[in-house]
Write a protein that holds these residues in place. Sequence first.
Motif, PDB file in Angstrom:
ATOM      1  N   ALA A  74      25.994  36.879  49.723  1.00  0.00           N
ATOM      2  CA  ALA A  74      27.144  37.654  49.256  1.00  0.00           C
ATOM      3  C   ALA A  74      27.159  39.065  49.818  1.00  0.00           C
ATOM      4  CB  ALA A  74      27.137  37.710  47.729  1.00  0.00           C
ATOM      5  N   LYS A  75      28.357  39.536  50.061  1.00  0.00           N
ATOM      6  CA  LYS A  75      28.615  40.930  50.428  1.00  0.00           C
ATOM      7  C   LYS A  75      29.527  41.463  49.328  1.00  0.00           C
ATOM      8  CE  LYS A  75      28.336  39.873  55.356  1.00  0.00           C
ATOM      9  NZ  LYS A  75      26.952  39.618  55.260  1.00  0.00           N
ATOM     10  N   THR A  76      29.114  42.547  48.695  1.00  0.00           N
ATOM     11  CA  THR A  76      29.781  43.011  47.480  1.00  0.00           C
ATOM     12  C   THR A  76      30.197  44.466  47.586  1.00  0.00           C
ATOM     13  OG1 THR A  76      28.483  41.444  46.186  1.00  0.00           O
ATOM     14  CG2 THR A  76      29.492  43.257  44.980  1.00  0.00           C
ATOM     15  N   THR A  77      31.383  44.744  47.075  1.00  0.00           N
ATOM     16  CA  THR A  77      31.887  46.110  46.967  1.00  0.00           C
ATOM     17  C   THR A  77      32.124  46.388  45.493  1.00  0.00           C
ATOM     18  OG1 THR A  77      32.983  45.885  49.098  1.00  0.00           O
ATOM     19  CG2 THR A  77      33.715  47.689  47.690  1.00  0.00           C
ATOM     20  N   ARG A  78      31.713  47.570  45.040  1.00  0.00           N
ATOM     21  CA  ARG A  78      31.882  47.935  43.632  1.00  0.00           C
ATOM     22  C   ARG A  78      32.801  49.138  43.500  1.00  0.00           C
ATOM     23  NH1 ARG A  78      26.000  47.336  40.690  1.00  0.00           N
ATOM     24  NH2 ARG A  78      25.929  45.070  40.824  1.00  0.00           N
ATOM     25  N   ALA A  79      33.554  49.142  42.398  1.00  0.00           N
ATOM     26  CA  ALA A  79      34.403  50.274  42.040  1.00  0.00           C
ATOM     27  C   ALA A  79      33.985  50.721  40.634  1.00  0.00           C
ATOM     28  CB  ALA A  79      35.876  49.865  42.056  1.00  0.00           C
ATOM     29  N   PRO A  80      33.066  51.700  40.550  1.00  0.00           N
ATOM     30  CA  PRO A  80      32.600  52.156  39.235  1.00  0.00           C
ATOM     31  C   PRO A  80      33.743  52.712  38.386  1.00  0.00           C
ATOM     32  CG  PRO A  80      31.260  53.077  41.001  1.00  0.00           C
ATOM     33  CD  PRO A  80      32.439  52.439  41.644  1.00  0.00           C
ATOM     34  N   GLY A  96      31.937  48.654  36.012  1.00  0.00           N
ATOM     35  CA  GLY A  96      33.187  48.711  36.750  1.00  0.00           C
ATOM     36  C   GLY A  96      33.586  47.345  37.263  1.00  0.00           C
ATOM     37  N   GLU A  97      34.374  47.361  38.303  1.00  0.00           N
ATOM     38  CA  GLU A  97      34.853  46.121  38.913  1.00  0.00           C
ATOM     39  C   GLU A  97      34.136  45.903  40.239  1.00  0.00           C
ATOM     40  OE1 GLU A  97      39.099  46.384  39.237  1.00  0.00           O
ATOM     41  OE2 GLU A  97      39.372  46.231  37.070  1.00  0.00           O
ATOM     42  N   TYR A  98      34.002  44.648  40.603  1.00  0.00           N
ATOM     43  CA  TYR A  98      33.388  44.324  41.881  1.00  0.00           C
ATOM     44  C   TYR A  98      34.241  43.282  42.600  1.00  0.00           C
ATOM     45  CZ  TYR A  98      31.885  39.802  40.094  1.00  0.00           C
ATOM     46  OH  TYR A  98      31.881  38.534  39.587  1.00  0.00           O
ATOM     47  N   THR A  99      34.087  43.240  43.891  1.00  0.00           N
ATOM     48  CA  THR A  99      34.652  42.188  44.731  1.00  0.00           C
ATOM     49  C   THR A  99      33.506  41.675  45.581  1.00  0.00           C
ATOM     50  OG1 THR A  99      36.795  43.283  44.805  1.00  0.00           O
ATOM     51  CG2 THR A  99      36.370  41.605  46.488  1.00  0.00           C
ATOM     52  N   ASP A 103      30.179  32.397  50.698  1.00  0.00           N
ATOM     53  CA  ASP A 103      30.603  31.030  51.021  1.00  0.00           C
ATOM     54  C   ASP A 103      32.101  30.946  51.288  1.00  0.00           C
ATOM     55  OD1 ASP A 103      27.959  30.226  50.595  1.00  0.00           O
ATOM     56  OD2 ASP A 103      28.337  29.842  48.468  1.00  0.00           O
ATOM     57  N   LYS A 104      32.626  31.934  51.997  1.00  0.00           N
ATOM     58  CA  LYS A 104      34.041  32.006  52.377  1.00  0.00           C
ATOM     59  C   LYS A 104      35.000  32.024  51.185  1.00  0.00           C
ATOM     60  CE  LYS A 104      33.136  29.934  56.806  1.00  0.00           C
ATOM     61  NZ  LYS A 104      33.433  28.960  57.804  1.00  0.00           N
ATOM     62  N   THR A 105      34.512  32.482  50.025  1.00  0.00           N
ATOM     63  CA  THR A 105      35.375  32.662  48.856  1.00  0.00           C
ATOM     64  C   THR A 105      35.251  34.094  48.358  1.00  0.00           C
ATOM     65  OG1 THR A 105      33.652  31.964  47.298  1.00  0.00           O
ATOM     66  CG2 THR A 105      35.130  30.241  48.123  1.00  0.00           C
ATOM     67  N   MET A 106      36.300  34.570  47.711  1.00  0.00           N
ATOM     68  CA  MET A 106      36.312  35.922  47.149  1.00  0.00           C
ATOM     69  C   MET A 106      36.232  35.825  45.625  1.00  0.00           C
ATOM     70  SD  MET A 106      36.484  38.082  49.634  1.00  0.00           S
ATOM     71  CE  MET A 106      37.149  39.619  49.070  1.00  0.00           C
ATOM     72  N   GLU A 107      35.469  36.716  45.046  1.00  0.00           N
ATOM     73  CA  GLU A 107      35.316  36.778  43.600  1.00  0.00           C
ATOM     74  C   GLU A 107      35.575  38.221  43.192  1.00  0.00           C
ATOM     75  OE1 GLU A 107      31.378  36.520  40.904  1.00  0.00           O
ATOM     76  OE2 GLU A 107      31.722  34.770  42.178  1.00  0.00           O
ATOM     77  N   HIS A 108      36.349  38.420  42.141  1.00  0.00           N
ATOM     78  CA  HIS A 108      36.676  39.775  41.689  1.00  0.00           C
ATOM     79  C   HIS A 108      36.598  39.804  40.172  1.00  0.00           C
ATOM     80  CE1 HIS A 108      38.597  43.722  41.667  1.00  0.00           C
ATOM     81  NE2 HIS A 108      39.304  43.276  40.641  1.00  0.00           N
ATOM     82  N   ASP A 109      35.723  40.647  39.634  1.00  0.00           N
ATOM     83  CA  ASP A 109      35.631  40.795  38.183  1.00  0.00           C
ATOM     84  C   ASP A 109      34.848  42.041  37.802  1.00  0.00           C
ATOM     85  OD1 ASP A 109      36.668  39.539  35.779  1.00  0.00           O
ATOM     86  OD2 ASP A 109      36.409  37.690  36.903  1.00  0.00           O
ATOM     87  N   ILE A 110      34.026  41.966  36.744  1.00  0.00           N
ATOM     88  CA  ILE A 110      33.383  43.160  36.203  1.00  0.00           C
ATOM     89  C   ILE A 110      31.859  43.069  36.308  1.00  0.00           C
ATOM     90  CG2 ILE A 110      35.271  43.764  34.669  1.00  0.00           C
ATOM     91  CD1 ILE A 110      33.818  42.393  32.396  1.00  0.00           C
ATOM     92  N   PHE A 126      17.058  47.818  36.023  1.00  0.00           N
ATOM     93  CA  PHE A 126      16.436  47.084  34.929  1.00  0.00           C
ATOM     94  C   PHE A 126      17.248  45.840  34.579  1.00  0.00           C
ATOM     95  CE2 PHE A 126      16.263  46.225  30.346  1.00  0.00           C
ATOM     96  CZ  PHE A 126      14.946  45.825  30.253  1.00  0.00           C
ATOM     97  N   SER A 127      18.577  45.955  34.652  1.00  0.00           N
ATOM     98  CA  SER A 127      19.447  44.836  34.314  1.00  0.00           C
ATOM     99  C   SER A 127      20.685  44.881  35.192  1.00  0.00           C
ATOM    100  CB  SER A 127      19.844  44.906  32.833  1.00  0.00           C
ATOM    101  OG  SER A 127      20.737  43.869  32.507  1.00  0.00           O
ATOM    102  N   GLU A 128      21.072  43.721  35.705  1.00  0.00           N
ATOM    103  CA  GLU A 128      22.232  43.629  36.582  1.00  0.00           C
ATOM    104  C   GLU A 128      23.047  42.427  36.104  1.00  0.00           C
ATOM    105  OE1 GLU A 128      24.919  43.870  39.685  1.00  0.00           O
ATOM    106  OE2 GLU A 128      23.919  41.999  39.250  1.00  0.00           O
ATOM    107  N   GLU A 129      24.273  42.690  35.677  1.00  0.00           N
ATOM    108  CA  GLU A 129      25.101  41.621  35.105  1.00  0.00           C
ATOM    109  C   GLU A 129      26.470  41.620  35.750  1.00  0.00           C
ATOM    110  OE1 GLU A 129      26.727  40.064  30.773  1.00  0.00           O
ATOM    111  OE2 GLU A 129      25.352  41.756  30.858  1.00  0.00           O
ATOM    112  N   ARG A 130      26.899  40.435  36.139  1.00  0.00           N
ATOM    113  CA  ARG A 130      28.262  40.230  36.628  1.00  0.00           C
ATOM    114  C   ARG A 130      28.869  39.110  35.812  1.00  0.00           C
ATOM    115  NH1 ARG A 130      28.000  39.394  42.959  1.00  0.00           N
ATOM    116  NH2 ARG A 130      28.691  37.396  42.193  1.00  0.00           N
ATOM    117  N   ALA A 131      30.106  39.288  35.431  1.00  0.00           N
ATOM    118  CA  ALA A 131      30.776  38.250  34.651  1.00  0.00           C
ATOM    119  C   ALA A 131      32.275  38.385  34.819  1.00  0.00           C
ATOM    120  CB  ALA A 131      30.414  38.375  33.179  1.00  0.00           C
ATOM    121  N   ASP A 132      32.967  37.264  34.584  1.00  0.00           N
ATOM    122  CA  ASP A 132      34.416  37.357  34.559  1.00  0.00           C
ATOM    123  C   ASP A 132      34.823  37.839  33.172  1.00  0.00           C
ATOM    124  OD1 ASP A 132      35.280  34.857  32.868  1.00  0.00           O
ATOM    125  OD2 ASP A 132      33.778  34.120  34.292  1.00  0.00           O
TER     126      ASP A 132
END
Length: 162
Positions: A74-80, A96-99, A103-110, A126-132
């Motif tokens: 994954a390659k990720t961009t964040r917008a705090p 914040g939000e991330y994109t 695997d040739k798909t885009m995911e955008h959430d928090i 210490f903790s890293e969480e991504r979720a829709d």
Amino acid sequence: TEIQTYVPNSPSPRSESASADLEKTQHSFAELLKDDEADAITDNASDDIRVYRSGQLPALGKRGAEKLLSEQDAKTTRAPQGTATSDPIDLAYEYGEYTSEHDKTMEHDIYLCIWQLESDGAWKIFSEERADRETMMVEQRSAGHLRSPKLFFRNGSQNQIA
């Protein structure tokens, strides 16, 4: 050798440098995420990191994080959207939000990232969480309360990012 005594509610003697180091670390981390999310997270992870992803079991520790994150390129961009630090400055969070592209798909959430100041003066994740948003709200409702990083930082400073 100088002996320092910690006095509750007094400013930390390293607070300005710790805060500046945190900003520098977060900026560098955000740039590394754009090239390789797995390497960026594991290179900046504390030994006891927790990584959470929707629909997957949590990864505990660096080895667990490496295994979970290596499954995606994954390659990720964040917008705090907000940050805060504890007082004394030894914990911090950013959300914040991330994109993310993998695997040739885009995911955008928090996301939510909690940083801790290590004994050597380095900031580590210490903790890293991504979720829709939907999953996050369902999990919070089923737990009977809203999980908020602000609960950990009641006496700390909070900075909203415009």
